[in-house]
Design an enzyme around this catalytic site. Structure first.
Site, PDB file in Angstrom:
ATOM      1  N   HIS A   1       4.353  20.393 -28.774  1.00 30.88           N
ATOM      2  CA  HIS A   1       3.272  21.384 -28.772  1.00 30.88           C
ATOM      3  C   HIS A   1       3.049  22.037 -30.130  1.00 30.88           C
ATOM      4  O   HIS A   1       2.078  22.775 -30.288  1.00 30.88           O
ATOM      5  CB  HIS A   1       3.523  22.429 -27.688  1.00 30.88           C
ATOM      6  N   HIS A   2       3.914  21.808 -31.124  1.00 35.14           N
ATOM      7  CA  HIS A   2       3.676  22.337 -32.478  1.00 35.14           C
ATOM      8  C   HIS A   2       2.858  21.370 -33.340  1.00 35.14           C
ATOM      9  O   HIS A   2       2.278  21.786 -34.344  1.00 35.14           O
ATOM     10  CB  HIS A   2       5.002  22.615 -33.184  1.00 35.14           C
ATOM     11  N   ALA A   3       2.846  20.100 -32.992  1.00 38.18           N
ATOM     12  CA  ALA A   3       2.169  19.098 -33.819  1.00 38.18           C
ATOM     13  C   ALA A   3       0.660  19.327 -33.792  1.00 38.18           C
ATOM     14  O   ALA A   3       0.054  19.454 -32.734  1.00 38.18           O
ATOM     15  CB  ALA A   3       2.510  17.698 -33.312  1.00 38.18           C
TER      16      ALA A   3
END
Length: 514
Positions: free
Chosen positions: A48-50
């Site tokens: 979910h950070h990409a």
């Protein structure tokens, strides 16, 4: 890769990330097609950070974002609106950027914010989307660490559930980061029962007509809490009822004065944050107008007009929403979720799955074998099945034994007490009155290192004499395994007498119990 240099790759990283994304896509496709009711994707690395063109925060591909976009394109007739729930302790900056302009995806995130100092520093309340997706991003930034089951469930019930009912999604994707669990790097206090209750609110309520929920593993770095939390979530997906969370009132009385004051401050900051989130989102979701008194309720267009007029009108709405948040929160309500309730006039027994506020009153949703039923708070309490407390063998004025694990940093007590480690606490039990510091006073004349008792057991203790017996299970320099009985007042007087006899002036306050 990101400039923070916190994401490492090797020759197999691309294959691992591709398999993770492909596994979630395949699982979600089967759920949408109907061959599976729901699913849990155990995949790594997280995603979910990409972002669109940058890998960061251990994430290479954003699995949730890729899957959501593909489901909207591949199954246009079955999936037109998707709800993404992210309870990872870090904000899903990549997922938010992927859908901040998309009206077909609602992104909801609970994360630690700390005024932007907690990684990745995004996810403030005012980030609500842009363009066609304005209002489709809901951020609940927790102001500090230390929040647990009660706060997370309150966020679900007062923010997520009303919006989800108004939005009516066709599919729910969950970015399940378990790094907000007790003992993980997020320094939160969510237990496995808390995760089970959050999953139950998504699965066992009427948000979805067919209950299509797909959970994808994100963060989680404490293996013990990760296993327990993931297993509790999977059990709910399989149809098992969620277990009750510990009652806040049962744990607060064991905290020290400093911890109680810190908790009071955190509670005020939490209520302030909740009121500001609801005030911001009330401009886009009419469901929050039911929280206000009838004479002050407004339509969505009227709320937008007030926002354009000036900040003083928004501040007035904030004060009203904060009064609602404070007045509708009581410490014991979260522990009622999962309790058994008898069906009126029948033998059937149901389980409490949700609390709603309808007409300014609490309404409890009960899941019976033949469907869902809503009861008022009074009727629910009348039909609530009392749980049997464990029987305790007690003798003449002696209380029950409590097994403790005493370490260098304090005392760990097994659940359901779940006490925080501190430098002392008052143990309140029937017929017992003990004060236990994290390090015992050094015996008079002892010049070696201070002994540290690594484990022990509090024996049956009479209240009048306040004698404490600790059996050490680890040898330290100058000490052997032995049972030591300590009377805090008597031990202090004896040491003071010995110092006076030796011509040593005792220091003020030395030797006494802390």
């Amino acid at each position: 890769l990101d400039e923070e240099k916190d994401t490492y790759i090797n020759d197999f990283s691309f294959d691992a990330a591709s398999l993770s994304a492909g596994g979630l896509i395949d699982l979600t496709s089967r759920v949408v097609e109907g061959s599976l009711k729901n699913g849990f994707a155990i995949i790594r690395p997280p995603g979910h950070h990409a972002e669109n063109c940058k890998a960061m925060g251990f994430c290479l591909f954003n699995h949730i974002a890729i899957t959501a976009k593909l489901m909207l394109e591949r199954y246009k007739e079955k999936v037109s609106k998707i709800l993404i729930v992210d309870w990872d302790v870090h904000h899903g900056n990549g997922t938010q950027k992927s859908f901040e302009s998309d009206p077909n995806v609602l992104y909801f995130s609970i994360h630690r914010y700390d005024n932007g100092s907690f990684f990745p520093g995004s996810g403030k309340i005012s980030s609500v989307g842009k363009g066609g997706g304005i209002g489709k991003t809901i951020n609940v930034p927790l102001p500090c660490s230390g929040f647990g089951d009660t706060e997370y469930i309150q966020i679900f019930e007062q923010v997520l559930m009303p919006v989800a009912r108004e939005y009516q999604p066709d599919l729910i994707l969950v970015s399940a980061g378990f790094d907000c669990a007790y003992g993980d790097i997020g320094e939160m206090r969510v237990t496995e029962n808390g995760f089970a209750q959050m999953a139950s609110l998504l699965v066992n309520t009427n948000i979805l007509y067919n209950g299509k929920v797909v959970v994808a593993l994100e963060g989680g770095y404490n293996l013990k809490s990760l296993v327990l939390s993931a297993m509790a979530t999977v059990k709910v997906l399989l149809g098992d009822p969620a277990s009750c969370v510990p009652c806040v009132e049962d744990t607060v009385k064991f905290l020290t004065w400093t911890e109680r004051k810190r908790q009071e401050i955190n509670t005020k900051r939490f209520s302030d944050m909740m009121a500001r989130v609801i005030t911001e989102q009330s401009r886009y979701w009419s469901c929050f107008q039911s929280y206000l008194p009838p004479e002050t309720r407004k339509t969505r267009q009227q709320s937008n007009n007030d926002a354009r007029k000036g900040a003083h009108i928004l501040e007035d709405n904030y004060n009203k929403f904060k009064q609602y948040v404070v007045s509708t929160t009581f410490p014991r309500y979260a522990s009622l979720l999962g309790r058994k309730v008898q069906k009126p006039g029948k033998v059937d027994v149901g389980v409490i799955v949700e609390r709603q506020f309808i007409g300014g009153q609490s309404r409890w949703s009960i899941q019976y074998s033949d469907g869902m039923r809503t009861l008022s708070h009074v009727n629910m309490l009348k039909l609530l099945i009392e749980e049997e407390e464990p029987k305790v063998a007690q003798g003449n004025n002696y209380a029950k034994s409590a097994k403790l694990v005493i370490g260098d940093d304090g005392i760990a007590i097994p659940r359901p007490l779940s006490l925080a480690q501190n430098d002392g606490f008052q143990l309140d039990m029937p017929n017992i009155e003990i004060f236990i510091p994290n390090r015992w006073p050094r015996p008079f004349g002892f010049k070696g290192p201070e002994p540290r008792y690594t484990s022990g057991i509090v024996c049956c203790i009479p209240k009048p004499s306040r004698v404490l017996a600790i059996r050490s299970e680890k040898k330290s320099a100058g000490h052997t395994n032995r049972t030591r009985s300590i009377s805090p007042v008597g031990d202090f007087r004896l040491r003071k007498k010995r110092r006076s006899e030796n011509g040593v002036s005792p220091e003020r306050g030395s030797g006494g119990p802390r």
